[in-house]
Scaffold this active site. Structure first.
Site, mmCIF file in Angstrom:
data_model
loop_
_atom_site.group_PDB
_atom_site.id
_atom_site.type_symbol
_atom_site.label_atom_id
_atom_site.label_comp_id
_atom_site.label_asym_id
_atom_site.label_seq_id
_atom_site.Cartn_x
_atom_site.Cartn_y
_atom_site.Cartn_z
ATOM 1 N N ASP A 95 0.823 -1.201 0.000
ATOM 2 C CA ASP A 95 0.000 0.000 0.000
ATOM 3 C C ASP A 95 0.858 1.253 0.000
ATOM 4 O O ASP A 95 2.046 1.223 0.344
ATOM 5 C CB ASP A 95 -0.957 0.011 1.195
ATOM 6 C CG ASP A 95 -0.233 -0.002 2.537
ATOM 7 O OD1 ASP A 95 0.844 -0.627 2.625
ATOM 8 O OD2 ASP A 95 -0.734 0.608 3.502
ATOM 9 N N GLU A 159 0.092 -1.396 5.673
ATOM 10 C CA GLU A 159 1.161 -0.930 6.559
ATOM 11 C C GLU A 159 0.993 0.542 6.908
ATOM 12 O O GLU A 159 1.325 0.966 8.016
ATOM 13 C CB GLU A 159 2.521 -1.160 5.893
ATOM 14 C CG GLU A 159 3.718 -0.900 6.796
ATOM 15 C CD GLU A 159 4.193 0.549 6.787
ATOM 16 O OE1 GLU A 159 5.018 0.909 7.643
ATOM 17 O OE2 GLU A 159 3.734 1.342 5.926
#
Length: 238
Positions: A95, A159
């Site tokens: 991400d 994350e």
């Protein structure tokens, strides 16, 4: 099979070009994590599926797991020459934080190269490392290189927003994925700082911990404008 082979200029060029092209490809997949499950799309799973294709090209199977549809994490194991050695998790996250296109001089999700520099959201945090991971493991397979430790390649979702839908969910729901793993390696590192005329490469062994402590000191009461030689606050600060 061996864990080392002579590195030729041709191999170095292939590693470099693959790492750059893979990174650019992954940057072009918008995997923005807004921090809000309602507005975060399926980009993480799309990146994982693309990573799986790169692994499949060299015969490395992988497993995609999703905490919810679209919030995917991917895992792949590479056997080591010493089965008794503790396994090493080499991990990254798929991400990226949001990017406002109007604030960029180049499209943030195009993965364009200008004057020898690759631009786009995720080129530093951290699709660049994913590109390097894939380039290296593909090189290992092409050259028949077997690492001593078993490897677990891990590509996590979420994350950038506490890992709730990624690492935290995987550890809770699928702890078997990490069977045999004893060490882990990821981002943050690789740069140097000058210290006393020498180059120091710092190694982080922990991050962002919390330690509570109760500290007491005795001294004379005083105003900040009239310090005393036995001020309790100064004693604690020292």
């Amino acid at each position: 099979m061996t864990d080392t082979v002579p590195m030729t200029d041709e191999m170095r060029e292939l590693l470099h070009s693959e790492a750059v092209s893979i990174t650019a490809d992954l940057v072009s997949i918008d995997s923005t994590n807004t921090g809000d499950p309602a507005t975060t799309g399926d980009g993480e799973t799309r990146v994982c599926r693309r990573i799986a294709e790169y692994l499949d090209e060299v015969g490395i199977p992988s497993e995609l797991v999703e905490s919810v549809p679209g919030r995917g994490s991917l895992f792949a194991r590479v056997d080591g020459s010493d089965p008794a050695a503790g396994g090493l998790v080499v991990h990254g996250h798929v991400d990226v934080v949001p990017a406002v296109a109007e604030d960029w001089s180049v499209p943030p999700f195009a993965g364009e190269i200008h004057d020898g520099w690759l631009y786009g959201r995720g080129t530093v945090d951290m699709k660049n490392m994913i590109g390097m991971m894939l380039a290296v493991v593909r090189h290992y397979r092409r050259e028949g290189i077997v690492p001593r430790r078993p490897l677990l390649l891990a590509f996590f979702a979420d994350e950038e927003a506490a890992g709730t839908m990624g690492a935290r969910w995987v550890v809770r729901e699928r702890p078997d994925i990490f069977d045999g793993m004893t060490h882990a390696l990821s981002e943050v590192g690789g740069w140097s700082v000058p210290v006393a005329g020498r180059r120091l490469y710092p190694i982080a062994v922990a991050e962002k911990g919390v330690a509570w402590a109760r500290v007491s000191a005795k001294g004379a009461a005083a105003h900040a404008s009239r310090p005393t030689s036995d001020n309790a606050v100064a004693a604690i600060a020292g």
